[in-house]
Write an enzyme that holds these catalytic residues in place. Structure first.
Site, PDB file in Angstrom:
ATOM      1  N   GLU A 171      -1.464 -25.612 -15.573  1.00  0.00           N
ATOM      2  CA  GLU A 171      -2.718 -24.867 -15.449  1.00  0.00           C
ATOM      3  C   GLU A 171      -2.931 -24.364 -14.021  1.00  0.00           C
ATOM      4  OE1 GLU A 171      -6.064 -26.926 -16.990  1.00  0.00           O
ATOM      5  OE2 GLU A 171      -5.201 -27.227 -18.983  1.00  0.00           O
ATOM      6  N   GLN A 180      -4.447 -20.532 -11.682  1.00  0.00           N
ATOM      7  CA  GLN A 180      -5.350 -20.556 -10.524  1.00  0.00           C
ATOM      8  C   GLN A 180      -4.718 -19.836  -9.345  1.00  0.00           C
ATOM      9  OE1 GLN A 180      -8.244 -22.118  -9.334  1.00  0.00           O
ATOM     10  NE2 GLN A 180      -9.008 -23.154 -11.161  1.00  0.00           N
ATOM     11  N   SER A 237       1.179 -32.198  -9.651  1.00  0.00           N
ATOM     12  CA  SER A 237      -0.042 -32.328 -10.457  1.00  0.00           C
ATOM     13  C   SER A 237      -0.321 -33.790 -10.779  1.00  0.00           C
ATOM     14  CB  SER A 237       0.098 -31.535 -11.764  1.00  0.00           C
ATOM     15  OG  SER A 237       0.200 -30.158 -11.510  1.00  0.00           O
ATOM     16  N   THR A 273      -9.220 -26.904  -7.678  1.00  0.00           N
ATOM     17  CA  THR A 273      -9.231 -27.416  -9.048  1.00  0.00           C
ATOM     18  C   THR A 273      -9.881 -28.789  -9.044  1.00  0.00           C
ATOM     19  OG1 THR A 273      -7.121 -28.612  -8.936  1.00  0.00           O
ATOM     20  CG2 THR A 273      -7.015 -26.236  -9.387  1.00  0.00           C
ATOM     21  N   CYS A 274      -9.889 -29.426 -10.204  1.00  0.00           N
ATOM     22  CA  CYS A 274     -10.486 -30.763 -10.271  1.00  0.00           C
ATOM     23  C   CYS A 274      -9.670 -31.786  -9.481  1.00  0.00           C
ATOM     24  CB  CYS A 274     -10.615 -31.222 -11.724  1.00  0.00           C
ATOM     25  SG  CYS A 274      -9.068 -31.228 -12.647  1.00  0.00           S
ATOM     26  N   ILE A 278     -11.537 -26.256 -19.762  1.00  0.00           N
ATOM     27  CA  ILE A 278     -11.258 -27.654 -20.121  1.00  0.00           C
ATOM     28  C   ILE A 278     -12.044 -28.044 -21.360  1.00  0.00           C
ATOM     29  CG2 ILE A 278     -11.585 -30.045 -19.369  1.00  0.00           C
ATOM     30  CD1 ILE A 278     -10.839 -29.209 -16.571  1.00  0.00           C
TER      31      ILE A 278
END
Length: 454
Positions: free
Chosen positions: A162, A166, A155, A99-100, A239
């Site tokens: 979110e 994933q 997170s 993820t980011c 996003i």
């Protein structure tokens, strides 16, 4: 007369009972040695064999900045390539999330380094660079880490769920490729269960707090008369869509323009909110007219650079992508203010404070679900021992029945099979229950078995 008819069967029962429950000394000694060997070489509750260890390796926002995280970002195609390469090198079970805010691999291997090399071979980062900012967890620590990640406690924005979608996709991808063993599948389902319970039984996800909302908060806090500004949204992935919805909801802005490489996707989004869509070919002129540009393209290389900027007024650029999709050289233009998502994640409000108050409750729920999983894993590790015991008893049964058939003229083999199978089942059940409840270590197995058969 009935007693005389029953006598051969009774004799058979008594003979078998004595034969199976009172083995000669050599048979019992061999049985103890076999059980002790199997217990010491049985599956670890964490792995497929004693040679494998369950690892979690990765990096995240805590030590790795966006630039470094970008070099270890893994596209969907690269994820499949990693799984295939892992399969070829003998990794029995593997899944990964990217993820980011993080890139992590979870799987079984002889060494954690095997997973690290696997990741680095399919990204632009090096092993040396990874080791400077990485973490490696194994066995129970790896399990606990996945629970924290999957439930949003790890997170960058507390309570952001979110990540669980994933994880679901990653587990599904691994299973389709035959790279998800029963242990990891059960673990993944347990983490998903914990995530659902935390979401439903706590208030850790109440209030709109996410990367997309943080972007809108930042704009509203720093841009005066935001409803009158020209906003350009470039990229409408997940996003991008969430950001668009938050912009419309909170800024009441009617000057939002969408650009996406695939124009039809932008048109679908625009149709929902009556927004303007422009061709990607016109992005340079659209940037020049904008006061705020939000970039959420999700590309592997920068999509915005200084060469696209011909500005006559200030431009605020928010880059919500990992890897970075806005080149750092845009700051050479004096009219540009560039904000990356790491800075946006520092935006806090009363919502985050309330979420933090829910952490203890969430942690208790995780402990409960994790304990259930640990119990299942521990019981699963006894299976080879019980199987070995049952096989050994069955061997003895076959030998003793054959022996008694020669000795007794009217031997009833059918009844002998029934009584011996029942005795074997009772013995193995007793052993299984003892192993589940004992606190002894594997080196005490021989004595443990002697204690069971006193």
């Amino acid at each position: 007369r009935k007693l005389r008819m029953c006598q051969p069967v009774c004799d058979t029962y008594l003979t078998l009972d004595a034969s199976i429950l009172s083995y000669n000394q050599r048979s019992m000694s061999l049985l103890y040695q076999h059980i002790a060997h199997m217990k010491n070489n049985a599956k670890s509750p964490y792995g497929a064999s004693s040679e494998e260890t369950f690892f979690a390796i990765g990096l995240n926002y805590k030590k790795a900045d966006a630039e470094v995280r970008g070099r270890f970002s893994v596209s969907e195609d690269a994820q499949k390539a990693i799984l295939n390469a892992g399969q070829q090198m003998g990794v029995s079970s593997l899944t990964l999330i990217s993820t980011c805010n993080r890139t992590e691999l979870y799987g079984f291997a002889q060494r954690a380094k095997d997973l690290v090399v696997l990741l680095c071979e399919h990204t632009t980062g090096s092993v040396l660079e990874f080791e400077k900012v990485a973490y490696v967890h194994q066995d129970h620590e790896a399990v606990s880490h996945l629970f924290k990640v999957g439930t949003g406690l790890d997170s960058q924005i507390l309570g952001d769920f979110e990540i669980i979608s994933q994880l679901r996709k990653s587990l599904s991808r691994s299973k389709k490729l035959g790279m998800l063993n029963p242990y990891m599948e059960r673990l993944g389902n347990a983490v998903i269960q914990a995530s659902k319970r935390i979401k439903n039984e706590t208030e850790i996800s109440t209030g709109a707090t996410s990367v997309s909302f943080a972007a809108v908060q930042y704009i509203m806090a720093r841009v005066p008369y935001v409803s009158e500004k020209n906003i350009l949204l470039f990229g409408i992935g997940k996003i991008g869509r969430n950001t668009c919805e938050n912009l419309i909801k909170h800024t009441k802005n009617e000057h939002i323009t969408l650009i996406n490489r695939t124009k039809t996707k932008a048109e679908v989004m625009a149709g929902k909110f009556n927004l303007v869509v422009r061709d990607y070919a016109n992005i340079q002129s659209e940037i020049a007219q904008s006061d705020i540009m939000i970039v959420a393209t999700g590309a592997q290389q920068p999509t915005i650079s200084k060469e696209l900027l011909y500005l006559k007024k200030p431009l605020l650029i928010l880059d919500l992508s990992i890897p970075k999709n806005v080149a750092n050289n845009v700051t050479q233009n004096p009219n540009v203010t560039l904000i990356h998502l790491d800075e946006l994640s520092k935006v806090t409000d009363a919502t985050l404070a309330h979420r933090q108050s829910q952490i203890p409750l969430a942690q208790n729920l995780i402990k409960e679900v994790e304990a259930e999983f640990d119990t299942w894993a521990q019981h699963r590790s006894f299976a080879p021992t019980i199987k070995a015991l049952k096989n050994k008893l069955s061997e003895i049964k076959i030998g003793e029945i054959d022996n008694q058939r020669r000795k007794i003229s009217d031997f009833n083999q059918e009844q002998a099979e029934i009584i011996s199978d029942r005795i074997i089942q009772k013995i193995t059940t007793q052993v299984a229950n003892h192993l589940k409840n004992t606190t002894s270590n594997p080196t005490e197995t021989a004595g443990l078995i002697e204690q069971i058969f006193k």
